[in-house]
Design a protein around this motif. Structure first.
Motif, PDB file in Angstrom:
ATOM      1  N   ALA A 108    -118.439 -69.342 128.201  1.00  0.00           N
ATOM      2  CA  ALA A 108    -117.830 -68.108 127.679  1.00  0.00           C
ATOM      3  C   ALA A 108    -117.120 -68.427 126.356  1.00  0.00           C
ATOM      4  O   ALA A 108    -117.233 -67.685 125.374  1.00  0.00           O
ATOM      5  CB  ALA A 108    -116.849 -67.528 128.686  1.00  0.00           C
ATOM      6  N   GLY A 109    -116.401 -69.553 126.322  1.00  0.00           N
ATOM      7  CA  GLY A 109    -115.715 -69.957 125.091  1.00  0.00           C
ATOM      8  C   GLY A 109    -116.704 -70.163 123.957  1.00  0.00           C
ATOM      9  O   GLY A 109    -116.497 -69.707 122.828  1.00  0.00           O
ATOM     10  N   LYS A 110    -117.795 -70.824 124.300  1.00  0.00           N
ATOM     11  CA  LYS A 110    -118.824 -71.083 123.288  1.00  0.00           C
ATOM     12  C   LYS A 110    -119.401 -69.759 122.766  1.00  0.00           C
ATOM     13  O   LYS A 110    -119.597 -69.573 121.562  1.00  0.00           O
ATOM     14  CB  LYS A 110    -119.926 -71.926 123.949  1.00  0.00           C
ATOM     15  N   ALA A 111    -119.639 -68.826 123.682  1.00  0.00           N
ATOM     16  CA  ALA A 111    -120.265 -67.547 123.293  1.00  0.00           C
ATOM     17  C   ALA A 111    -119.301 -66.672 122.484  1.00  0.00           C
ATOM     18  O   ALA A 111    -119.711 -66.032 121.510  1.00  0.00           O
ATOM     19  CB  ALA A 111    -120.731 -66.799 124.538  1.00  0.00           C
ATOM     20  N   ASN A 146    -116.381 -59.228 130.308  1.00  0.00           N
ATOM     21  CA  ASN A 146    -117.076 -58.637 129.173  1.00  0.00           C
ATOM     22  C   ASN A 146    -118.094 -59.607 128.582  1.00  0.00           C
ATOM     23  O   ASN A 146    -118.515 -59.454 127.439  1.00  0.00           O
ATOM     24  CB  ASN A 146    -116.081 -58.187 128.099  1.00  0.00           C
ATOM     25  N   ILE A 147    -118.473 -60.600 129.370  1.00  0.00           N
ATOM     26  CA  ILE A 147    -119.536 -61.495 128.909  1.00  0.00           C
ATOM     27  C   ILE A 147    -120.540 -61.689 130.037  1.00  0.00           C
ATOM     28  O   ILE A 147    -120.157 -61.910 131.191  1.00  0.00           O
ATOM     29  CB  ILE A 147    -118.964 -62.838 128.398  1.00  0.00           C
ATOM     30  N   LEU A 148    -121.803 -61.548 129.694  1.00  0.00           N
ATOM     31  CA  LEU A 148    -122.848 -61.734 130.708  1.00  0.00           C
ATOM     32  C   LEU A 148    -123.186 -63.211 130.810  1.00  0.00           C
ATOM     33  O   LEU A 148    -123.493 -63.860 129.801  1.00  0.00           O
ATOM     34  CB  LEU A 148    -124.100 -60.951 130.328  1.00  0.00           C
ATOM     35  N   ILE A 149    -123.107 -63.721 132.044  1.00  0.00           N
ATOM     36  CA  ILE A 149    -123.440 -65.124 132.295  1.00  0.00           C
ATOM     37  C   ILE A 149    -124.858 -65.183 132.845  1.00  0.00           C
ATOM     38  O   ILE A 149    -125.186 -64.519 133.843  1.00  0.00           O
ATOM     39  CB  ILE A 149    -122.450 -65.732 133.325  1.00  0.00           C
ATOM     40  N   ASP A 150    -125.685 -65.960 132.188  1.00  0.00           N
ATOM     41  CA  ASP A 150    -127.098 -66.062 132.586  1.00  0.00           C
ATOM     42  C   ASP A 150    -127.218 -66.683 133.983  1.00  0.00           C
ATOM     43  O   ASP A 150    -126.616 -67.728 134.251  1.00  0.00           O
ATOM     44  CB  ASP A 150    -127.830 -66.908 131.545  1.00  0.00           C
ATOM     45  N   ASP A 151    -127.991 -66.033 134.863  1.00  0.00           N
ATOM     46  CA  ASP A 151    -128.125 -66.519 136.253  1.00  0.00           C
ATOM     47  C   ASP A 151    -128.741 -67.916 136.324  1.00  0.00           C
ATOM     48  O   ASP A 151    -128.405 -68.699 137.215  1.00  0.00           O
ATOM     49  CB  ASP A 151    -129.033 -65.571 137.062  1.00  0.00           C
ATOM     50  N   GLY A 208    -126.411 -70.433 133.280  1.00  0.00           N
ATOM     51  CA  GLY A 208    -124.945 -70.411 133.309  1.00  0.00           C
ATOM     52  C   GLY A 208    -124.339 -70.197 131.924  1.00  0.00           C
ATOM     53  O   GLY A 208    -123.126 -70.278 131.751  1.00  0.00           O
ATOM     54  N   GLU A 209    -125.174 -69.935 130.937  1.00  0.00           N
ATOM     55  CA  GLU A 209    -124.648 -69.739 129.579  1.00  0.00           C
ATOM     56  C   GLU A 209    -124.133 -68.316 129.388  1.00  0.00           C
ATOM     57  O   GLU A 209    -124.552 -67.393 130.085  1.00  0.00           O
ATOM     58  CB  GLU A 209    -125.738 -70.059 128.553  1.00  0.00           C
ATOM     59  N   GLY A 210    -123.216 -68.169 128.435  1.00  0.00           N
ATOM     60  CA  GLY A 210    -122.702 -66.840 128.087  1.00  0.00           C
ATOM     61  C   GLY A 210    -123.742 -66.184 127.199  1.00  0.00           C
ATOM     62  O   GLY A 210    -123.815 -66.477 126.009  1.00  0.00           O
ATOM     63  N   ILE A 211    -124.542 -65.311 127.784  1.00  0.00           N
ATOM     64  CA  ILE A 211    -125.736 -64.858 127.068  1.00  0.00           C
ATOM     65  C   ILE A 211    -125.428 -63.710 126.109  1.00  0.00           C
ATOM     66  O   ILE A 211    -125.962 -63.645 125.010  1.00  0.00           O
ATOM     67  CB  ILE A 211    -126.871 -64.507 128.082  1.00  0.00           C
ATOM     68  N   CYS A 212    -124.526 -62.801 126.527  1.00  0.00           N
ATOM     69  CA  CYS A 212    -124.293 -61.632 125.669  1.00  0.00           C
ATOM     70  C   CYS A 212    -122.857 -61.145 125.792  1.00  0.00           C
ATOM     71  O   CYS A 212    -122.333 -60.989 126.890  1.00  0.00           O
ATOM     72  CB  CYS A 212    -125.254 -60.508 126.078  1.00  0.00           C
ATOM     73  N   VAL A 213    -122.243 -60.900 124.652  1.00  0.00           N
ATOM     74  CA  VAL A 213    -120.887 -60.342 124.617  1.00  0.00           C
ATOM     75  C   VAL A 213    -121.008 -58.815 124.710  1.00  0.00           C
ATOM     76  O   VAL A 213    -121.718 -58.199 123.922  1.00  0.00           O
ATOM     77  CB  VAL A 213    -120.172 -60.757 123.316  1.00  0.00           C
ATOM     78  N   LEU A 214    -120.318 -58.238 125.697  1.00  0.00           N
ATOM     79  CA  LEU A 214    -120.400 -56.794 125.959  1.00  0.00           C
ATOM     80  C   LEU A 214    -119.166 -56.075 125.425  1.00  0.00           C
ATOM     81  O   LEU A 214    -118.271 -56.701 124.874  1.00  0.00           O
ATOM     82  CB  LEU A 214    -120.463 -56.548 127.471  1.00  0.00           C
ATOM     83  N   ASP A 215    -119.139 -54.772 125.685  1.00  0.00           N
ATOM     84  CA  ASP A 215    -117.927 -53.971 125.490  1.00  0.00           C
ATOM     85  C   ASP A 215    -117.403 -54.053 124.054  1.00  0.00           C
ATOM     86  O   ASP A 215    -116.319 -54.595 123.799  1.00  0.00           O
ATOM     87  CB  ASP A 215    -116.848 -54.455 126.489  1.00  0.00           C
ATOM     88  N   LEU A 216    -118.174 -53.483 123.146  1.00  0.00           N
ATOM     89  CA  LEU A 216    -117.868 -53.614 121.720  1.00  0.00           C
ATOM     90  C   LEU A 216    -117.006 -52.470 121.177  1.00  0.00           C
ATOM     91  O   LEU A 216    -116.856 -52.323 119.972  1.00  0.00           O
ATOM     92  CB  LEU A 216    -119.178 -53.717 120.932  1.00  0.00           C
ATOM     93  N   ASP A 217    -116.409 -51.693 122.077  1.00  0.00           N
ATOM     94  CA  ASP A 217    -115.637 -50.517 121.646  1.00  0.00           C
ATOM     95  C   ASP A 217    -114.478 -50.858 120.730  1.00  0.00           C
ATOM     96  O   ASP A 217    -114.069 -50.034 119.912  1.00  0.00           O
ATOM     97  CB  ASP A 217    -115.025 -49.807 122.866  1.00  0.00           C
ATOM     98  N   THR A 218    -113.921 -52.026 120.917  1.00  0.00           N
ATOM     99  CA  THR A 218    -112.714 -52.367 120.155  1.00  0.00           C
ATOM    100  C   THR A 218    -112.990 -53.394 119.056  1.00  0.00           C
ATOM    101  O   THR A 218    -112.053 -54.037 118.566  1.00  0.00           O
ATOM    102  CB  THR A 218    -111.621 -52.912 121.099  1.00  0.00           C
ATOM    103  N   GLU A 276    -112.651 -76.112 124.786  1.00  0.00           N
ATOM    104  CA  GLU A 276    -113.710 -77.027 124.332  1.00  0.00           C
ATOM    105  C   GLU A 276    -114.993 -76.266 123.993  1.00  0.00           C
ATOM    106  O   GLU A 276    -115.684 -76.591 123.030  1.00  0.00           O
ATOM    107  CB  GLU A 276    -113.949 -78.124 125.380  1.00  0.00           C
ATOM    108  N   GLY A 277    -115.303 -75.249 124.790  1.00  0.00           N
ATOM    109  CA  GLY A 277    -116.499 -74.441 124.503  1.00  0.00           C
ATOM    110  C   GLY A 277    -116.346 -73.697 123.186  1.00  0.00           C
ATOM    111  O   GLY A 277    -117.234 -73.689 122.335  1.00  0.00           O
ATOM    112  N   TYR A 278    -115.183 -73.091 123.012  1.00  0.00           N
ATOM    113  CA  TYR A 278    -114.909 -72.308 121.800  1.00  0.00           C
ATOM    114  C   TYR A 278    -115.000 -73.207 120.572  1.00  0.00           C
ATOM    115  O   TYR A 278    -115.668 -72.885 119.589  1.00  0.00           O
ATOM    116  CB  TYR A 278    -113.505 -71.710 121.939  1.00  0.00           C
TER     117      TYR A 278
END
Ligand code: ADP
Ligand code: GN1
Ligand code: MG
Length: 371
Positions: A132-135, A222-227, A230-240, A283-285
């Motif tokens: 998630a940090g990386k994504a 607000n992040i989709l984790i690939d089944d 396990g990677e953070g595949i897509c950042v969601l919820d872009l309203d803000t 560390e991911g970020y």
């Protein structure tokens, strides 16, 4: 169901409507998963969302931001050899054209459903939080060359923490629902930290911290984790997505994800700040090439977690005092429970602050060694 089917009929979905299901996560919008049967018998899913127009006063501006940001992301993801269909949100346009529909004074939008991935309310596997940090870092990197000044400010002063403190002060003075006596300890906790609320807005005003394209709502669900990976595949919820500080995104992600319990846990003995999860995310970020970050940004990463956790607690508390008008609740003291978990986490972070700073420093050093 009939209403949803007729709203869904206004979008360019492929196939025949089969069913709509409510998706329960999220405190703001109403989200549904709609399924369509294709001519070959297969099923295709979409997300259909009612935008909360109490929170977002100008839905057209929210949608203009989302269209511009996702178009930019799509280009960058494709250029990097990624899959723009899965790695960013893809709007489904209305049959009448445009990125949303207005029906009976309500605003609706739709996205392709990203299959093979899930969101989680709590971190189940520490590696997910690293990813998630990386994504979230990657999201910021990909938008580094997006002109921030072209974005609408969809909620003015969203992370202006001193302003949020003023809002809380007014709610305390009004005590509209007679709930103040019950929350005096929490109110005192916040007011004792009034100085903390100014740190980032003051640094922005002085020019030490730059305004950047920020997501502003980087919680783990607000992040989709690939089944599979396990990677953070897509950042969601872009309203803000708005001009803001990277510190808001880092801090908010830690606030929600680096806790041993859900945001609304009632048993505070279960709510602890998990320094190992903090390390994973950091560390991911910082595994991204974040060399463009300024010293003041890096210097304040650990502090931003305390700041945004305090701010979020203040917002829940204010909403509780005002009679639960902003965040969706599922039980009478829901916002109070949420506020209390946030303050417990702030206290934990304060106690472990030196270690948090050491973790950030080590990850920054590791990043410059790699670069
Ligand atoms: P809210 O603003 O209410 O939090 P979100 O946009 O975060 O609304 O959506 C709520 C939930 O719906 C997400 O946490 C996620 O589980 C699911 N979701 C949203 N968009 C998609 C998508 N394109 N594909 C799959 N699931 C999605
Ligand atoms: C809301 O929409 P959702 O549930 O992802 C809120 C965030 C808070 C969060 C707390 C527009 O996010 O700011 O941090 O709840 N979104 C808005 O869980 O206010
Ligand atoms: Mg959400």
């Amino acid at each position: 169901m009939e209403k949803l089917q007729s709203i869904a009929g206004l979008f360019q979905f492929s196939g025949d409507f089969l069913e709509a299901e409510v998706c329960h996560s999220g405190h703001i919008n109403d989200t549904y998963v709609v399924t369509y049967r294709q001519s070959d018998g297969s099923r295709l899913r979409y997300i259909l969302q009612r935008i909360n127009s109490n929170v977002f006063k100008k839905p057209a501006e929210v949608m203009a931001n989302i269209q511009a940001v996702t178009a930019h992301l799509r280009k960058k993801i494709a250029a990097a050899g990624g899959d723009p269909e899965r790695e960013t949100l893809n709007l489904i346009l209305a049959k009448a054209g445009g990125s949303f529909v207005e029906a009976d004074g309500e605003f609706w939008r739709a996205y392709k459903f990203i299959e093979g991935a899930k969101t989680y309310q709590t971190v189940q596997d520490p590696a997910h939080f690293y990813h998630a940090g990386k994504a979230f870092g990657r999201f910021q990197l990909l938008l580094q060359d997006f002109p921030a000044e072209t974005l609408y400010e969809t909620i003015p002063n969203f992370h202006n923490t001193p302003k949020r403190l003023g809002d809380l002060r007014r709610a305390v003075e009004a005590d509209a629902c007679g709930r103040l006596a019950e929350v005096q300890r929490e109110v005192d906790f916040v007011f004792a930290r009034a100085e903390d609320t100014k740190v980032v807005v003051d640094a922005i005003a002085e020019g030490a911290i730059p305004l950047r394209v920020t997501h502003n709502d980087t919680k783990f669900d607000n992040i989709l984790i690939d089944d599979l990976t396990g990677e953070g595949i897509c950042v969601l919820d872009l309203d803000t997505v708005m001009p803001g500080s990277y510190l808001y995104d880092f801090g908010d992600a830690i606030r929600f994800g680096a806790s041993t319990a859900a945001e609304d846990e009632q048993d505070l003995s279960k709510v602890n700040f998990d320094i190992n999860l903090f390390r994973q995310f950091t560390e991911g970020y910082l595994s991204n090439d974040m060399r463009f970050m300024t010293p003041a940004e890096l210097e304040n990463l650990a502090f931003s977690a305390r700041l945004i956790t305090l701010e979020c607690g203040m917002r829940f508390l204010e909403d509780y005092l005002n009679g639960d008008k902003y965040f969706r609740i599922h039980r009478p003291q829901h916002n109070l429970d949420r506020a209390r978990t946030q303050f417990k986490l702030v206290a934990d972070m304060e106690a472990q602050f030196d270690e948090m700073r050491r973790i950030v420093d080590a990850a920054v050093m590791e990043g410059s060694r790699r670069a």
